[in-house]
Design a protein around this motif. Structure first.
Motif, PDB file in Angstrom:
ATOM      1  N   SER A  57       0.819  -1.218   0.000  1.00 46.82           N
ATOM      2  CA  SER A  57       0.000   0.000   0.000  1.00 46.82           C
ATOM      3  C   SER A  57       0.853   1.269   0.000  1.00 46.82           C
ATOM      4  CB  SER A  57      -0.962   0.006   1.190  1.00 46.82           C
ATOM      5  OG  SER A  57      -0.270  -0.024   2.403  1.00 46.82           O
ATOM      6  N   MET A  58       1.914   1.296   0.770  1.00 50.46           N
ATOM      7  CA  MET A  58       2.750   2.497   0.836  1.00 50.46           C
ATOM      8  C   MET A  58       3.540   2.714  -0.454  1.00 50.46           C
ATOM      9  SD  MET A  58       2.076   4.013   3.555  1.00 50.46           S
ATOM     10  CE  MET A  58       1.490   3.805   5.211  1.00 50.46           C
ATOM     11  N   LEU A  72      -6.694  10.683  -8.213  1.00 53.94           N
ATOM     12  CA  LEU A  72      -6.680   9.224  -8.115  1.00 53.94           C
ATOM     13  C   LEU A  72      -6.431   8.804  -6.673  1.00 53.94           C
ATOM     14  CD1 LEU A  72      -6.662   6.380  -9.303  1.00 53.94           C
ATOM     15  CD2 LEU A  72      -4.246   6.730  -9.870  1.00 53.94           C
ATOM     16  N   PHE A  73      -5.487   9.448  -6.016  1.00 50.69           N
ATOM     17  CA  PHE A  73      -5.191   9.123  -4.619  1.00 50.69           C
ATOM     18  C   PHE A  73      -6.416   9.361  -3.740  1.00 50.69           C
ATOM     19  CE2 PHE A  73      -3.977  10.558  -0.388  1.00 50.69           C
ATOM     20  CZ  PHE A  73      -3.371   9.407   0.082  1.00 50.69           C
ATOM     21  N   ALA A  83      -7.613   5.399  10.494  1.00 53.08           N
ATOM     22  CA  ALA A  83      -6.198   5.330  10.866  1.00 53.08           C
ATOM     23  C   ALA A  83      -5.328   5.007   9.648  1.00 53.08           C
ATOM     24  CB  ALA A  83      -5.975   4.296  11.960  1.00 53.08           C
ATOM     25  N   ARG A  84      -5.795   4.082   8.809  1.00 58.67           N
ATOM     26  CA  ARG A  84      -5.043   3.709   7.607  1.00 58.67           C
ATOM     27  C   ARG A  84      -5.023   4.878   6.620  1.00 58.67           C
ATOM     28  NH1 ARG A  84      -3.325  -1.273   5.717  1.00 58.67           N
ATOM     29  NH2 ARG A  84      -2.095  -0.904   3.878  1.00 58.67           N
ATOM     30  N   LEU A  88      -1.752   6.833   5.003  1.00 61.50           N
ATOM     31  CA  LEU A  88      -1.558   6.997   3.569  1.00 61.50           C
ATOM     32  C   LEU A  88      -1.441   8.465   3.180  1.00 61.50           C
ATOM     33  CD1 LEU A  88      -4.015   4.250   2.303  1.00 61.50           C
ATOM     34  CD2 LEU A  88      -1.525   4.202   2.145  1.00 61.50           C
ATOM     35  N   VAL A  89      -2.268   9.315   3.770  1.00 65.61           N
ATOM     36  CA  VAL A  89      -2.207  10.747   3.463  1.00 65.61           C
ATOM     37  C   VAL A  89      -0.872  11.323   3.904  1.00 65.61           C
ATOM     38  CG1 VAL A  89      -3.187  13.005   4.043  1.00 65.61           C
ATOM     39  CG2 VAL A  89      -4.698  11.118   3.428  1.00 65.61           C
ATOM     40  N   ARG A  90      -0.409  10.969   5.089  1.00 65.25           N
ATOM     41  CA  ARG A  90       0.893  11.463   5.577  1.00 65.25           C
ATOM     42  C   ARG A  90       2.023  10.993   4.652  1.00 65.25           C
ATOM     43  NH1 ARG A  90       1.444  15.505   8.449  1.00 65.25           N
ATOM     44  NH2 ARG A  90       3.326  14.641   9.304  1.00 65.25           N
TER      45      ARG A  90
END
Length: 110
Positions: A57-58, A72-73, A83-84, A88-90
């Motif tokens: 995922s990362m 897209l993101f 939390a996930r 991902l945003v960070r």
């Protein structure tokens, strides 16, 4: 369980092999699939950003950030557990050097 990966079409297309693979297979194929990934390939791979493996995922998140595919993101991260989604945003912000933009592009920082 991995019958799709054995079809001729899947053998010729690394994205199809990646999507049809089990968790261990995805980790193995990840580098091959992301190599030279264009926006269309990233669009096909984006749903795999929900993969339970942080490695998968990362790395997909980073590839999308490098491509500058903010929309897209944002589409992909919508509906992910809070939390996930935060992780991902960070990660996206670290790679892109800015938060993902919604809608029209803006110049400068807020």
């Amino acid at each position: 369980m991995n019958d799709i990966a054995q079809t001729p079409a899947a053998d010729s297309d690394p994205v199809e092999r990646f999507l049809a693979a089990d968790a261990r297979g995805r980790k193995t194929l990840l580098k091959e699939v992301l190599e030279g990934a264009d926006l269309e390939r990233l669009r096909r791979l984006a749903p795999a950003m929900r993969d339970p493996s942080p490695r998968v995922s990362m790395r997909l998140c980073a590839a999308i950030a490098r491509a500058g595919a903010d929309e897209l993101f944002l589409e992909t991260v919508r509906g992910v557990k809070p939390a996930r989604a935060h992780q991902l945003v960070r990660h996206f912000e670290r790679i892109a050097g800015r938060p993902p933009r919604k809608g029209e592009e803006t110049e400068g920082d807020d």
